[in-house]
Design a protein around this motif. Sequence first.
Motif, PDB file in Angstrom:
ATOM      1  N   PRO A  53       0.831  -1.144   0.099  1.00  0.00           N
ATOM      2  CA  PRO A  53      -0.068  -0.088  -0.041  1.00  0.00           C
ATOM      3  C   PRO A  53       0.838   1.331  -0.203  1.00  0.00           C
ATOM      4  O   PRO A  53       1.784   1.135   0.686  1.00  0.00           O
ATOM      5  CB  PRO A  53      -1.008  -0.190   1.240  1.00  0.00           C
ATOM      6  CG  PRO A  53      -0.597  -1.501   1.693  1.00  0.00           C
ATOM      7  CD  PRO A  53       0.668  -2.008   1.011  1.00  0.00           C
ATOM      8  N   GLY A  54       0.404   2.162  -0.663  1.00  0.00           N
ATOM      9  CA  GLY A  54       1.197   3.528  -0.966  1.00  0.00           C
ATOM     10  C   GLY A  54       0.654   4.252  -1.858  1.00  0.00           C
ATOM     11  O   GLY A  54      -0.071   3.961  -2.828  1.00  0.00           O
ATOM     12  N   VAL A  55       1.713   5.263  -2.218  1.00  0.00           N
ATOM     13  CA  VAL A  55       1.429   6.418  -3.486  1.00  0.00           C
ATOM     14  C   VAL A  55       2.910   6.071  -4.291  1.00  0.00           C
ATOM     15  O   VAL A  55       3.962   6.257  -3.588  1.00  0.00           O
ATOM     16  CB  VAL A  55       1.159   7.709  -2.915  1.00  0.00           C
ATOM     17  CG1 VAL A  55       1.212   8.560  -4.254  1.00  0.00           C
ATOM     18  CG2 VAL A  55       0.029   7.792  -2.231  1.00  0.00           C
ATOM     19  N   TYR A  56       2.736   5.738  -5.679  1.00  0.00           N
ATOM     20  CA  TYR A  56       3.793   5.573  -6.006  1.00  0.00           C
ATOM     21  C   TYR A  56       3.762   6.638  -7.397  1.00  0.00           C
ATOM     22  O   TYR A  56       2.708   6.853  -7.947  1.00  0.00           O
ATOM     23  CB  TYR A  56       3.852   4.266  -6.594  1.00  0.00           C
ATOM     24  CG  TYR A  56       4.205   3.323  -5.671  1.00  0.00           C
ATOM     25  CD1 TYR A  56       5.180   2.914  -5.196  1.00  0.00           C
ATOM     26  CD2 TYR A  56       2.893   2.512  -5.125  1.00  0.00           C
ATOM     27  CE1 TYR A  56       5.418   1.908  -4.087  1.00  0.00           C
ATOM     28  CE2 TYR A  56       2.908   1.798  -3.803  1.00  0.00           C
ATOM     29  CZ  TYR A  56       4.173   1.499  -3.387  1.00  0.00           C
ATOM     30  OH  TYR A  56       4.520   0.619  -2.127  1.00  0.00           O
ATOM     31  N   THR A  57       4.852   7.002  -7.714  1.00  0.00           N
ATOM     32  CA  THR A  57       4.776   7.886  -9.005  1.00  0.00           C
ATOM     33  C   THR A  57       5.823   7.593 -10.167  1.00  0.00           C
ATOM     34  O   THR A  57       6.955   6.744  -9.957  1.00  0.00           O
ATOM     35  CB  THR A  57       5.199   9.423  -8.577  1.00  0.00           C
ATOM     36  OG1 THR A  57       6.546   9.251  -7.994  1.00  0.00           O
ATOM     37  CG2 THR A  57       4.350   9.915  -7.647  1.00  0.00           C
ATOM     38  N   ALA A 133       3.886   4.458 -18.049  1.00  0.00           N
ATOM     39  CA  ALA A 133       3.966   5.205 -16.868  1.00  0.00           C
ATOM     40  C   ALA A 133       3.284   4.578 -15.705  1.00  0.00           C
ATOM     41  O   ALA A 133       3.928   4.305 -14.614  1.00  0.00           O
ATOM     42  CB  ALA A 133       3.835   6.826 -16.882  1.00  0.00           C
ATOM     43  N   ILE A 134       2.004   4.213 -15.851  1.00  0.00           N
ATOM     44  CA  ILE A 134       1.333   3.688 -14.731  1.00  0.00           C
ATOM     45  C   ILE A 134       1.962   2.296 -14.672  1.00  0.00           C
ATOM     46  O   ILE A 134       2.055   1.708 -13.557  1.00  0.00           O
ATOM     47  CB  ILE A 134      -0.378   3.375 -15.390  1.00  0.00           C
ATOM     48  CG1 ILE A 134      -1.006   4.742 -15.633  1.00  0.00           C
ATOM     49  CG2 ILE A 134      -1.088   2.644 -14.374  1.00  0.00           C
ATOM     50  CD1 ILE A 134      -2.264   4.732 -16.230  1.00  0.00           C
ATOM     51  N   LYS A 135       2.107   1.268 -15.559  1.00  0.00           N
ATOM     52  CA  LYS A 135       2.544   0.266 -15.397  1.00  0.00           C
ATOM     53  C   LYS A 135       4.287   0.215 -14.654  1.00  0.00           C
ATOM     54  O   LYS A 135       4.375  -0.613 -13.910  1.00  0.00           O
ATOM     55  CB  LYS A 135       3.096  -0.525 -16.794  1.00  0.00           C
ATOM     56  CG  LYS A 135       1.785  -1.202 -17.421  1.00  0.00           C
ATOM     57  CD  LYS A 135       2.099  -1.678 -18.595  1.00  0.00           C
ATOM     58  CE  LYS A 135       0.863  -2.242 -19.564  1.00  0.00           C
ATOM     59  NZ  LYS A 135       1.219  -2.884 -20.654  1.00  0.00           N
ATOM     60  N   ASP A 136       4.778   1.420 -15.028  1.00  0.00           N
ATOM     61  CA  ASP A 136       6.102   1.799 -14.193  1.00  0.00           C
ATOM     62  C   ASP A 136       5.820   1.760 -12.724  1.00  0.00           C
ATOM     63  O   ASP A 136       6.583   1.091 -11.953  1.00  0.00           O
ATOM     64  CB  ASP A 136       7.010   2.826 -14.797  1.00  0.00           C
ATOM     65  CG  ASP A 136       8.390   3.278 -14.158  1.00  0.00           C
ATOM     66  OD1 ASP A 136       9.015   1.925 -13.916  1.00  0.00           O
ATOM     67  OD2 ASP A 136       8.592   4.209 -13.970  1.00  0.00           O
TER      68      ASP A 136
END
Length: 146
Positions: A53-57, A133-136
């Motif tokens: 869980p978290g925020v990834y960029t 970018a989403i896959k990354d």
Amino acid sequence: MSAKTKIVVLHMKEVIYTAVFAALALLLILLLVFMFRSGKKDSDAKETMGYVPGVYTSSIVLNNQTMDIKVVVDENRISAISLDSLDETAAAMYPLMQPALDNISQQIYEKQSTDDITYEKSNQYTSTVLLNAIKDALSKAEPKED
């Protein structure tokens, strides 16, 4: 005692037809049972993808302008996808970014996967950049195996 004897006459043709139809019915029933039974056992069921869980960029650079794709995930689902750092100049230069991201993110929310995402031919390149970018970002969210 009066015994009335009844004689039943069967034609061989009728007996053969009945046997053939009974065999075909049995074959059809077996075929249906094998087709519609569950092919996988519970132990063979594929687990859903788990995330940390978290925020990834993930960053996208277009003509010296950097935009960030932010993906928020829970343990087992993708909660939110947004485009950060998109200023007015970038939004004016790339007007298809936000609509393409909305289309892709809606499909990802429904499927909870980046597989089989469809997009219009008119914005295929924009959609491909965003999807990569989403896959990354999601690859960063995958749990690390020890």
